[in-house]
Write a protein that holds these residues in place. Structure first.
Motif, PDB file in Angstrom:
ATOM      1  N   TYR A 180     -10.573 -45.232 -20.321  1.00 54.68           N
ATOM      2  CA  TYR A 180     -11.785 -45.239 -21.572  1.00 54.68           C
ATOM      3  C   TYR A 180     -12.263 -46.246 -22.477  1.00 54.68           C
ATOM      4  CZ  TYR A 180     -10.476 -40.166 -20.755  1.00 54.68           C
ATOM      5  OH  TYR A 180     -10.813 -38.802 -20.672  1.00 54.68           O
TER       6      TYR A 180
ATOM      7  N   ARG B 180      -3.404 -32.022 -24.905  1.00 56.00           N
ATOM      8  CA  ARG B 180      -3.237 -30.698 -25.173  1.00 56.00           C
ATOM      9  C   ARG B 180      -2.279 -29.748 -26.155  1.00 56.00           C
ATOM     10  NH1 ARG B 180      -3.182 -27.554 -20.480  1.00 56.00           N
ATOM     11  NH2 ARG B 180      -4.470 -28.719 -19.411  1.00 56.00           N
TER      12      ARG B 180
ATOM     13  N   LEU C  17     -13.470 -24.830 -31.098  1.00 58.44           N
ATOM     14  CA  LEU C  17     -12.893 -25.209 -31.418  1.00 58.44           C
ATOM     15  C   LEU C  17     -13.435 -26.952 -32.223  1.00 58.44           C
ATOM     16  CD1 LEU C  17     -12.049 -26.534 -27.664  1.00 58.44           C
ATOM     17  CD2 LEU C  17     -10.105 -25.456 -29.215  1.00 58.44           C
TER      18      LEU C  17
ATOM     19  N   ASP D  41     -16.056 -22.839 -26.575  1.00 60.70           N
ATOM     20  CA  ASP D  41     -14.817 -23.364 -26.568  1.00 60.70           C
ATOM     21  C   ASP D  41     -15.733 -24.315 -27.595  1.00 60.70           C
ATOM     22  OD1 ASP D  41     -13.633 -22.320 -24.606  1.00 60.70           O
ATOM     23  OD2 ASP D  41     -13.747 -23.565 -22.984  1.00 60.70           O
TER      24      ASP D  41
ATOM     25  N   GLU E 148      -2.389 -22.076 -24.283  1.00 58.97           N
ATOM     26  CA  GLU E 148      -2.885 -21.311 -23.127  1.00 58.97           C
ATOM     27  C   GLU E 148      -1.938 -19.825 -22.770  1.00 58.97           C
ATOM     28  OE1 GLU E 148      -5.927 -21.114 -21.563  1.00 58.97           O
ATOM     29  OE2 GLU E 148      -6.224 -21.538 -23.788  1.00 58.97           O
TER      30      GLU E 148
ATOM     31  N   PHE F  77     -20.285 -32.316 -25.176  1.00 59.52           N
ATOM     32  CA  PHE F  77     -19.772 -31.638 -25.051  1.00 59.52           C
ATOM     33  C   PHE F  77     -19.771 -30.615 -23.994  1.00 59.52           C
ATOM     34  CE2 PHE F  77     -16.822 -27.946 -25.277  1.00 59.52           C
ATOM     35  CZ  PHE F  77     -15.756 -28.553 -25.776  1.00 59.52           C
TER      36      PHE F  77
ATOM     37  N   MET G 216      -9.176 -21.606 -22.596  1.00 56.64           N
ATOM     38  CA  MET G 216      -9.396 -22.242 -23.648  1.00 56.64           C
ATOM     39  C   MET G 216      -9.314 -24.251 -23.393  1.00 56.64           C
ATOM     40  SD  MET G 216      -9.464 -22.239 -27.670  1.00 56.64           S
ATOM     41  CE  MET G 216      -8.010 -22.847 -27.978  1.00 56.64           C
ATOM     42  N   ALA G 217      -7.951 -23.884 -22.815  1.00 62.47           N
ATOM     43  CA  ALA G 217      -7.832 -24.814 -21.848  1.00 62.47           C
ATOM     44  C   ALA G 217      -8.373 -25.842 -22.039  1.00 62.47           C
ATOM     45  CB  ALA G 217      -6.535 -24.879 -20.868  1.00 62.47           C
ATOM     46  N   ARG G 218      -9.078 -25.520 -20.716  1.00 64.60           N
ATOM     47  CA  ARG G 218     -10.190 -26.594 -20.150  1.00 64.60           C
ATOM     48  C   ARG G 218     -11.517 -26.900 -21.509  1.00 64.60           C
ATOM     49  NH1 ARG G 218     -14.065 -24.922 -15.447  1.00 64.60           N
ATOM     50  NH2 ARG G 218     -12.949 -22.806 -15.262  1.00 64.60           N
ATOM     51  N   GLY G 219     -11.460 -26.078 -22.501  1.00 62.10           N
ATOM     52  CA  GLY G 219     -12.981 -27.279 -24.219  1.00 62.10           C
ATOM     53  C   GLY G 219     -11.751 -27.723 -24.640  1.00 62.10           C
ATOM     54  N   ILE G 220     -10.186 -27.632 -24.839  1.00 64.48           N
ATOM     55  CA  ILE G 220      -9.713 -29.065 -25.801  1.00 64.48           C
ATOM     56  C   ILE G 220      -9.665 -29.744 -24.599  1.00 64.48           C
ATOM     57  CG2 ILE G 220      -7.673 -28.977 -26.510  1.00 64.48           C
ATOM     58  CD1 ILE G 220      -6.816 -26.156 -26.586  1.00 64.48           C
ATOM     59  N   ASP G 221      -9.416 -29.713 -22.856  1.00 63.78           N
ATOM     60  CA  ASP G 221      -9.499 -31.186 -22.358  1.00 63.78           C
ATOM     61  C   ASP G 221     -11.288 -32.084 -22.558  1.00 63.78           C
ATOM     62  OD1 ASP G 221      -7.402 -30.067 -21.435  1.00 63.78           O
ATOM     63  OD2 ASP G 221      -7.968 -30.030 -19.158  1.00 63.78           O
ATOM     64  N   ARG G 222     -11.979 -31.098 -22.499  1.00 62.49           N
ATOM     65  CA  ARG G 222     -13.185 -31.632 -22.862  1.00 62.49           C
ATOM     66  C   ARG G 222     -13.166 -33.132 -24.091  1.00 62.49           C
ATOM     67  NH1 ARG G 222     -18.601 -29.425 -20.386  1.00 62.49           N
ATOM     68  NH2 ARG G 222     -17.882 -28.694 -18.492  1.00 62.49           N
ATOM     69  N   LEU G 223     -13.414 -31.622 -24.974  1.00 58.45           N
ATOM     70  CA  LEU G 223     -12.408 -32.390 -26.269  1.00 58.45           C
ATOM     71  C   LEU G 223     -11.889 -33.873 -26.578  1.00 58.45           C
ATOM     72  CD1 LEU G 223     -13.880 -31.850 -29.322  1.00 58.45           C
ATOM     73  CD2 LEU G 223     -11.875 -30.206 -29.692  1.00 58.45           C
ATOM     74  N   ILE G 224     -10.748 -33.231 -25.926  1.00 60.09           N
ATOM     75  CA  ILE G 224      -9.848 -34.234 -25.758  1.00 60.09           C
ATOM     76  C   ILE G 224     -10.663 -35.615 -25.183  1.00 60.09           C
ATOM     77  CG2 ILE G 224      -7.735 -36.210 -24.940  1.00 60.09           C
ATOM     78  CD1 ILE G 224      -6.507 -32.676 -25.548  1.00 60.09           C
ATOM     79  N   HIS G 225     -11.608 -35.335 -24.007  1.00 64.55           N
ATOM     80  CA  HIS G 225     -12.157 -36.718 -23.397  1.00 64.55           C
ATOM     81  C   HIS G 225     -13.022 -37.379 -24.244  1.00 64.55           C
ATOM     82  CE1 HIS G 225     -10.359 -36.308 -19.664  1.00 64.55           C
ATOM     83  NE2 HIS G 225     -10.482 -35.387 -19.032  1.00 64.55           N
TER      84      HIS G 225
END
Lengths: 537, 176
Positions: free
Chosen positions: B132, B164, B99, B95, B176, B29, A1-10
């Motif tokens: 950004y 994160r 999320l 995800d 994680e 996303f 899920m870490a990658r998903g969170i990173d995507r979300l943060i981006h």
């Protein structure tokens, strides 16, 4: 899920900091639903997305159809020793009858004619458009994963081809097959033919060949500036400084053109010029063009392929991008249709208008053409961005503009320069300002620590029209220390810049940006006194 | 019939207003550029309109639109000759559901990030802003800040990792 969170943060960062928020598409969707218009953007058409497999598939289909046709003919052909040779003749007659039928009436639902049985090519053509469709359908199954909580019609997106399939397959089939229809779009048809010279709007170029449009003010030897007046002519070195309508120019390094009102156009590839005293029309054949035409009253037109942009009073970079044009607005704003591109934004321009708008901040200034011209002509440039706030000591900063107001004090606008500059010969100040309210004139001045702790060199200018944004250009050689009547000299170090309004009653000055540049040596020699009297536009 | 059709359009208009941002964000996303997301969002709603689907509840509508959008996205990729890996794609999709979709609080996530950003200061903040806000690439940021682009990349990774962790804490996501 870490990658998903990173995507979300981006994604969140892009929205929060980069202003990449979801657009309101409701009106265009509703218009499309109501049949008023197609969706604003379309996915790339099949013409663009031609894949090698499509060619292979088409080839196989043609071969298969030919084989089918031949075998059908062999089967239907009577044995050679049979007496019914007339059947064979009939077969031969069919094409001509079909041609006649086609000529007389487009509808084959004729009266007892033997239907055109073998015409493998057209059959293949009509089949081919379906190929991509079936391919899509084959590929779709993995896409719409059955959504557990979705309602019954969920599978429809797979079947829901109607809005898209037709426009996609058609364009790619059209180019090859039928020879009889080329006349509909001659402009599109021409490029494949071996024509080395690009097309251009003839109406613009030919009649205006004697109109002087601009002067070359910077063209280093390495640029190898060449010209020709006709695409049939050979390229020749440009000896004179004047460039006229109808000329094609080619340079290998950046070259600067200046119009008689001080507007500048820089290019580093190949361009075609057209226009007159009211309109400057330029077609990009290769590379890019940088327009710095603030304050000019002319209309500017820049073209690339079918993409055309009309603008005024702006600073922008236009780059060749295939048949499109990438437009980066560096100052002011440009509008195409209902899309307005403001400073700091870039977008792709085609005959359908601007698309793919993207905020790029001051990245446009890193473009090699812009950056090299800035280095050549500009000693310093102050955009009055956020980082300038702490250096502004007179005036109020608001979104890139500083408003200076007198109120009894003499200083209306004042800023510490980000770097001390050393005055050079032929240096000039250029700034974009707006005077508000009645005023009798404008004083500009630079603070220096030369010979004394504080020394102020200034000059007065009374020609600035109140109420409108104006580019003011002042040769710095006119600056003078009023105290001891000493003119400023090359080598003097400057670290402050101020503007004072002559009449301070209810008046204010807005400053958008300013720069200190160097007049090209060539222009200086030629004009004797540089461009001193072009100061107000 | 006329009334029914007017009703349907009104209902659909409400659905567009309620879900277009979610669809657009979902498309971003899963990997769409902005212009692609613009295109596909419109196509998604057009497909939904033509399919005559019936609204059951908000969650079901969101799920349905997401499925259509995903399908359109895959079609677009294939039309461009790209072949997305199904497994990876399924993971990204899952995800999103975990999320964002199950807790319709995009704003809540944005607020959480905002709070987390308060702790990002100095060089790290500058890098984030340049990347950004201004839209500079790592190499350009490096040039401005006197760093190598690798250094910028590393710094960005660290900042994102910090963010994160902070988000996980604030939103009580399993770490994680």
């Amino acid at each position: 899920m870490a990658r998903g969170i990173d995507r979300l943060i981006h994604l969140l960062l892009r929205e929060r900091l980069g202003d990449q928020t979801p657009p309101d598409l409701s009106s265009s969707i509703l218009d499309a639903i109501d049949g008023k218009q197609a969706p604003v953007h379309q996915l790339p058409t099949a013409r663009q997305a031609f894949q090698p497999w499509m060619g292979v598939a088409a080839g196989i289909a043609v071969c298969a159809a030919l084989a089918l046709g031949v075998s059908a003919w062999l089967v239907s052909k009577p044995p050679e020793n049979a007496p019914i040779t007339a059947d064979g003749n009939q077969v031969r007659v069919i094409p001509s009858e079909q041609e006649q039928a086609n000529r007389m009436s487009p509808e084959p639902s004729g009266s007892g004619y033997p239907a055109p049985q073998r015409d493998p090519v057209p059959h293949n053509e009509t089949k081919e458009p379906d190929e991509p469709k079936t391919e899509h359908q084959v590929e779709q199954p993995p896409a719409p994963e059955p959504e557990p909580k979705a309602p019954a019609p969920e599978k429809d997106p797979v079947v829901e081809e109607p809005p898209r399939p037709e426009p996609e397959p058609q364009p790619e089939v059209q180019p090859e097959p039928k020879p009889p229809e080329p006349e509909t779009d001659p402009v599109v048809e021409q490029p494949p033919q071996p024509e080395p010279e690009p097309q251009r709007p003839p109406s613009e170029t030919q009649p205006s060949t004697t109109v002087k449009l601009a002067s070359v003010v910077y063209a280093p030897d390495k640029a190898r500036l060449e010209f020709r007046n006709n695409s049939e002519d050979k390229w020749a070195d440009l000896q004179q400084k004047e460039v006229t309508a109808g000329m094609q120019l080619r340079a290998r390094r950046p070259v600067a053109l200046e119009l008689d009102d001080g507007a500048r156009v820089y290019f580093d590839g190949e361009i075609l010029l057209a226009g007159n005293n009211e309109k400057f029309d330029l077609t990009i054949e290769d590379e890019s063009v940088y327009f710095d035409v603030y304050g000019s009253k002319r209309e500017f037109v820049v073209r690339r392929g079918d993409a055309v942009l009309n603008f005024r009073d702006a600073e922008l970079l236009a780059e060749k991008s295939g048949l499109r044009m990438q437009v980066s607005c560096l100052g002011g704003e440009v509008t195409v249709g209902d899309v307005t591109l403001k400073a700091g934004w870039t977008a792709s321009l085609s005959d359908k208008g601007l698309s793919r708008e993207k905020f790029q901040g001051d990245r446009g200034r890193y473009n090699p053409l812009v950056a090299s011209m800035d280095q050549t002509f500009v000693l310093m440039r102050e955009e009055l961005n956020r980082d300038a706030i702490s250096r502004v000591y007179f005036g109020d900063w608001n979104d890139g503009v500083v408003r200076g107001q007198g109120e009894g004090d003499e200083k209306d606008f004042g800023i510490e320069l980000s770097n001390e500059i050393v005055l050079q010969e032929r240096a000039y100040l250029r700034m974009r300002v707006r005077i508000n309210g009645d005023q009798k004139g404008l004083n500009i001045g630079f603070g220096s620590g030369e010979e004394e702790d504080w020394r102020y060199f200034q000059s007065h200018h009374g020609e600035v029209q109140p109420g409108e944004w104006t580019i003011v250009r002042v040769p710095l050689s006119v600056l003078m220390d009023d105290g001891d009547k000493k003119k400023i000299w090359p080598g003097a170090k400057l670290h402050k810049f101020q503007i004072v309004l002559w009449d301070k009653k209810d008046a204010s000055v807005d400053v958008d940006w300013f720069e200190v540049g160097i007049e090209p040596e060539w222009a200086g020699k030629e004009n004797g006194e540089t461009n001193d009297n072009k100061e107000n536009k | 019939m006329q009334v029914a059709s007017i009703d349907r359009r009104a209902t659909f208009e409400r659905i567009i207003h309620a879900h277009q941002r979610g669809v657009w964000r979902y498309l971003r996303f899963i990997g769409c550029s902005r212009s692609e997301a613009d295109d596909l969002t419109q196509e998604t709603f057009l497909a939904a309109w033509k399919s005559e689907f019936e609204e059951i509840n908000e969650a079901a509508t969101a799920g349905y639109l997401r499925t259509v959008a995903k399908s359109r996205f895959l079609m677009m990729l294939r039309s461009k000759g790209r072949r997305p890996k199904e497994t990876e794609f399924a993971e990204v999709d899952a995800d999103w559901v975990q999320l964002v979709e199950y807790d319709e609080g995009w704003d809540e996530r944005a607020d959480a990030l905002e709070e987390c950003m308060q702790h990002v200061q100095g060089k790290a903040r500058e890098v984030i802003d340049l990347n950004y806000r201004v839209g500079l690439r790592y190499a350009e940021i490096g040039q401005r800040m006197g760093m190598k682009s690798e250094g910028v990349r590393t710094l960005m990774k660290r900042v994102i990792a910090k963010l994160r962790e902070c988000m996980e804490r604030k939103l009580e996501w399993p770490a994680e």
